[in-house]
Design a protein around this motif. Structure first.
Motif, PDB file in Angstrom:
ATOM      1  N   UNK A  50       0.763  -1.302  -0.115  1.00 25.41           N
ATOM      2  CA  UNK A  50       0.114  -0.002  -0.083  1.00 25.41           C
ATOM      3  C   UNK A  50       1.020   1.321  -0.119  1.00 25.41           C
ATOM      4  N   UNK A  51       0.769   2.086  -1.001  1.00 29.96           N
ATOM      5  CA  UNK A  51       1.248   3.468  -0.952  1.00 29.96           C
ATOM      6  C   UNK A  51       0.266   4.700  -0.746  1.00 29.96           C
ATOM      7  N   UNK A  52       0.558   5.635   0.087  1.00 33.15           N
ATOM      8  CA  UNK A  52       0.077   6.968   0.087  1.00 33.15           C
ATOM      9  C   UNK A  52       0.883   7.957  -0.837  1.00 33.15           C
ATOM     10  N   UNK A  58      -0.262  10.096 -15.540  1.00 33.26           N
ATOM     11  CA  UNK A  58      -0.860   8.790 -15.698  1.00 33.26           C
ATOM     12  C   UNK A  58      -0.266   8.760 -17.275  1.00 33.26           C
ATOM     13  N   UNK A  59       0.865   7.843 -17.512  1.00 29.64           N
ATOM     14  CA  UNK A  59       1.262   7.712 -18.791  1.00 29.64           C
ATOM     15  C   UNK A  59       1.501   6.285 -19.319  1.00 29.64           C
ATOM     16  N   UNK A  60       0.888   6.076 -20.523  1.00 21.54           N
ATOM     17  CA  UNK A  60       1.044   4.606 -20.784  1.00 21.54           C
ATOM     18  C   UNK A  60       0.549   3.421 -19.831  1.00 21.54           C
ATOM     19  N   UNK A  61       1.473   2.591 -19.248  1.00 21.43           N
ATOM     20  CA  UNK A  61       1.146   1.595 -18.663  1.00 21.43           C
ATOM     21  C   UNK A  61       1.422   1.986 -16.912  1.00 21.43           C
ATOM     22  N   UNK A  62       1.759   3.374 -16.838  1.00 22.22           N
ATOM     23  CA  UNK A  62       2.314   3.654 -15.490  1.00 22.22           C
ATOM     24  C   UNK A  62       1.438   4.867 -14.697  1.00 22.22           C
ATOM     25  N   UNK A  63       1.467   4.571 -13.652  1.00 23.25           N
ATOM     26  CA  UNK A  63       0.706   5.509 -12.733  1.00 23.25           C
ATOM     27  C   UNK A  63       2.044   6.058 -11.922  1.00 23.25           C
ATOM     28  N   UNK A  64       2.168   7.855 -12.004  1.00 25.17           N
ATOM     29  CA  UNK A  64       3.371   8.109 -11.239  1.00 25.17           C
ATOM     30  C   UNK A  64       2.675   8.826  -9.924  1.00 25.17           C
ATOM     31  N   UNK A  65       3.357   8.416  -8.710  1.00 29.43           N
ATOM     32  CA  UNK A  65       2.604   8.725  -7.454  1.00 29.43           C
ATOM     33  C   UNK A  65       3.971   9.547  -6.685  1.00 29.43           C
ATOM     34  N   UNK A  66       3.694  10.637  -6.246  1.00 32.04           N
ATOM     35  CA  UNK A  66       4.610  11.348  -5.207  1.00 32.04           C
ATOM     36  C   UNK A  66       4.386  10.540  -4.052  1.00 32.04           C
ATOM     37  N   UNK A  88       9.883  14.886  -3.368  1.00 33.56           N
ATOM     38  CA  UNK A  88      10.061  14.783  -4.959  1.00 33.56           C
ATOM     39  C   UNK A  88      10.165  13.463  -5.332  1.00 33.56           C
ATOM     40  N   UNK A  89       9.921  12.309  -4.331  1.00 33.44           N
ATOM     41  CA  UNK A  89      10.309  10.893  -4.667  1.00 33.44           C
ATOM     42  C   UNK A  89       9.089  10.517  -5.449  1.00 33.44           C
ATOM     43  N   UNK A  90       9.348  10.124  -6.707  1.00 30.73           N
ATOM     44  CA  UNK A  90       8.014   9.577  -7.537  1.00 30.73           C
ATOM     45  C   UNK A  90       7.997   8.323  -7.941  1.00 30.73           C
ATOM     46  N   UNK A  91       7.528   7.634  -7.382  1.00 30.86           N
ATOM     47  CA  UNK A  91       7.025   6.261  -7.546  1.00 30.86           C
ATOM     48  C   UNK A  91       6.354   5.694  -8.760  1.00 30.86           C
TER      49      UNK A  91
END
Length: 106
Positions: A50-52, A58-66, A88-91
């Motif tokens: 789980x990530x908060x 959202x690009x291609x097959x990825x969701x970018x979560x800070x 600024x860490x993007x997962x």
């Protein structure tokens, strides 16, 4: 080292039905999540992780979560930043691995 294409062995090839299902899932997730860019969410993955964080793209097959850090107390921060200190860490998360996305109240 050169590999002759005639010698290549296919280890896995998705069926047309699988390809269509994955494209449909990707398109649905783009449609559902795009309005919530820059919103705090909780994301649960198929493996239980789980990530908060805040959806930044959202690009291609990825969701970018800070990703969020533990609560941080400073009276001058707005309500969102009183609950979470974002850095600024993007997962990058693979859309096909997502199980649940929950909008967190601000």
């Amino acid at each position: 080292m050169s590999v002759n294409p005639a010698q290549q062995q296919v280890l896995y090839q998705a069926t047309p039905n699988t390809v269509q299902a994955l494209k449909s899932i990707r398109d649905q997730l783009h449609t559902v999540t795009r309005p919530y860019i820059n919103q705090p969410v909780r994301v649960q993955m198929l493996d239980g992780q789980t990530y908060d964080g805040i959806i930044v793209n959202i690009e291609g097959s990825l969701l970018y979560l800070c990703v969020a850090q533990p609560p941080y107390q400073r009276p001058l921060f707005n309500q969102l930043y009183q609950q979470y200190q974002y850095n600024n860490v993007i997962l990058p998360l693979v859309l096909f691995e997502l199980l649940v996305i929950t909008l967190m109240s601000t």
